[in-house]
Design a protein around this motif. Structure first.
Motif, PDB file in Angstrom:
ATOM      1  N   HIS A  89      13.456 -26.567 -15.995  1.00  7.89           N
ATOM      2  CA  HIS A  89      12.483 -25.778 -15.241  1.00  7.89           C
ATOM      3  C   HIS A  89      11.330 -25.441 -16.197  1.00  7.89           C
ATOM      4  O   HIS A  89      11.438 -24.535 -17.020  1.00  7.89           O
ATOM      5  CB  HIS A  89      13.116 -24.514 -14.680  1.00  7.89           C
ATOM      6  CG  HIS A  89      14.268 -24.788 -13.751  1.00  7.89           C
ATOM      7  ND1 HIS A  89      14.093 -25.234 -12.465  1.00  7.89           N
ATOM      8  CD2 HIS A  89      15.599 -24.705 -13.940  1.00  7.89           C
ATOM      9  CE1 HIS A  89      15.263 -25.401 -11.891  1.00  7.89           C
ATOM     10  NE2 HIS A  89      16.199 -25.079 -12.770  1.00  7.89           N
ATOM     11  N   VAL A 143       7.702 -24.154 -17.377  1.00 11.64           N
ATOM     12  CA  VAL A 143       6.684 -23.166 -17.032  1.00 11.64           C
ATOM     13  C   VAL A 143       5.318 -23.841 -17.106  1.00 11.64           C
ATOM     14  O   VAL A 143       4.883 -24.276 -18.175  1.00 11.64           O
ATOM     15  CB  VAL A 143       6.736 -21.951 -17.975  1.00 11.64           C
ATOM     16  CG1 VAL A 143       5.692 -20.914 -17.576  1.00 11.64           C
ATOM     17  CG2 VAL A 143       8.119 -21.324 -17.961  1.00 11.64           C
ATOM     18  N   HIS A 189       1.301 -19.142 -16.054  1.00 15.19           N
ATOM     19  CA  HIS A 189       1.716 -17.768 -16.359  1.00 15.19           C
ATOM     20  C   HIS A 189       0.479 -16.880 -16.351  1.00 15.19           C
ATOM     21  O   HIS A 189      -0.533 -17.198 -16.988  1.00 15.19           O
ATOM     22  CB  HIS A 189       2.419 -17.683 -17.714  1.00 15.19           C
ATOM     23  CG  HIS A 189       3.207 -16.422 -17.890  1.00 15.19           C
ATOM     24  ND1 HIS A 189       2.626 -15.238 -18.287  1.00 15.19           N
ATOM     25  CD2 HIS A 189       4.528 -16.163 -17.703  1.00 15.19           C
ATOM     26  CE1 HIS A 189       3.556 -14.297 -18.350  1.00 15.19           C
ATOM     27  NE2 HIS A 189       4.715 -14.824 -17.988  1.00 15.19           N
ATOM     28  N   HIS A 216       7.195 -22.345 -12.020  1.00 13.39           N
ATOM     29  CA  HIS A 216       8.101 -23.253 -12.724  1.00 13.39           C
ATOM     30  C   HIS A 216       8.192 -24.563 -11.954  1.00 13.39           C
ATOM     31  O   HIS A 216       8.289 -24.554 -10.714  1.00 13.39           O
ATOM     32  CB  HIS A 216       9.497 -22.645 -12.867  1.00 13.39           C
ATOM     33  CG  HIS A 216       9.533 -21.448 -13.773  1.00 13.39           C
ATOM     34  ND1 HIS A 216       9.090 -20.199 -13.371  1.00 13.39           N
ATOM     35  CD2 HIS A 216       9.960 -21.309 -15.052  1.00 13.39           C
ATOM     36  CE1 HIS A 216       9.246 -19.343 -14.360  1.00 13.39           C
ATOM     37  NE2 HIS A 216       9.766 -19.989 -15.387  1.00 13.39           N
ATOM     38  N   SER A 246      10.334 -28.115 -11.467  1.00 13.02           N
ATOM     39  CA  SER A 246      11.623 -28.772 -11.697  1.00 13.02           C
ATOM     40  C   SER A 246      11.378 -30.225 -12.088  1.00 13.02           C
ATOM     41  O   SER A 246      10.769 -30.988 -11.320  1.00 13.02           O
ATOM     42  CB  SER A 246      12.502 -28.692 -10.449  1.00 13.02           C
ATOM     43  OG  SER A 246      12.804 -27.346 -10.142  1.00 13.02           O
TER      44      SER A 246
END
Length: 305
Positions: free
Chosen positions: A120, A122, A125, A192, A194
């Motif tokens: 996962h 990032v 942010h 996030h 995948s």
């Protein structure tokens, strides 16, 4: 000078009784260290008593070059640490059933290859400062609502204050609460992505994956609830579409009708509107991934009628 010994009989300490007859040659120096040439190393039974050796069927016959006074006890004691390669092999070179050859390398644990990226990843942010400030603002608004709405307003009503003053106090409780809830609910704190296993191996493979990202790729979009609690909304790249609502505070949205049908009445409604602010992707090293995905979402939206 070498010592030549002839071994006739069976070797009881091996895996099964093996008929062995042969010659072992070793030097006095090698015998002191337990090194035996010819048959390599045996689990010799010479460390036992003569009566035991006689019952076991082992008979040592000195041939030529025997040195008087040389004892095989020391060589036999050191040779018990290793198994003979010849004792585990048949005369034809085949391994005897039920035995394990020492020449085979011991199996080693296969180390899993190191992956460059987590499962996962990032890709966005909002920043720790913005997230902390927004959470404190939400909590402060709740305290203001409780103070003015549940303490001050009832006291004004009990004192029979003018309606204008009582209404103003009530508005001080309601207006900040509604405004903060309306404007900050879509705020996205993190996203996030995948990744499949092959895209995690290197940066080059990640670039290839992002360049043609599948529509079914999952995105975990994290926002904050009314009380500042993190909320994660799992969606796919195909479900997101660009938007421009709430005076520009919502730039991405998804359809949540099917999700809300299966929810209980007392649960929060699924988040369908998101505010992903430009520039915040620079807070992480892999922020370029979100830039590529956002471009892909915009291109798909343009193709749709």
């Amino acid at each position: 000078m070498n010592i030549h010994l002839r071994l006739v009989g069976v070797l009881p300490r091996c895996h099964g009784a093996v008929q062995i007859q042969g010659r072992i040659a070793m030097s006095p120096v090698a015998a002191s260290f337990g090194a035996i040439r010819g048959f390599d190393t045996f689990r010799l039974s010479t460390t036992t008593s003569p009566a035991t050796r006689q019952r076991s069927g082992i008979r040592w016959q000195p041939a030529i070059g025997e040195q008087p006074g040389l004892s095989l006890r020391r060589a036999a004691s050191s040779s018990t640490a290793k198994s003979s390669l010849s004792s585990n092999s048949a005369p034809s070179g085949k391994t005897i059933p039920g035995t394990k050859s020492e020449t085979s390398a011991s199996p080693t644990l296969a180390r899993a290859p190191r992956l460059a990226f987590p499962e996962h990843l990032v890709i966005y942010h909002a920043g720790t400062g913005k997230t902390t400030f927004l959470a404190c603002l939400k909590l402060t608004t709740i305290f203001v609502f409780v103070f003015f709405g549940l303490i001050v307003t009832p006291s004004y009503l009990a004192a029979r204050e003018p309606v204008q003053k009582t209404a103003a106090v009530a508005l001080c409780a309601v207006v900040p609460f509604i405004y903060v809830a309306y404007t900050t609910t879509p705020f996205v704190t993190a996203i996030h992505l995948s990744l499949p296993p092959f895209a995690r191996t290197s940066a080059e493979m990640l670039k290839r994956f992002v360049a043609n990202v599948p529509p079914t790729t999952r995105l975990d979009i994290q926002s904050m609830s009314l009380i500042g609690k993190p909320r994660t909304s799992s969606t796919t790249v195909a479900d997101l579409r660009p938007s421009n609502k709430r005076f520009g505070m919502v730039n991405y949205e998804r359809d949540t009708k099917a999700l809300n049908k299966g929810r209980k009445w007392w649960r929060f409604r699924a988040v369908g509107k998101f505010n992903v602010q430009k520039g915040n992707e620079g807070n992480v090293k892999t922020g370029w991934v979100w830039q590529e995905i956002s471009k892909s979402i915009a291109k798909k939206a343009e193709k749709k009628p």
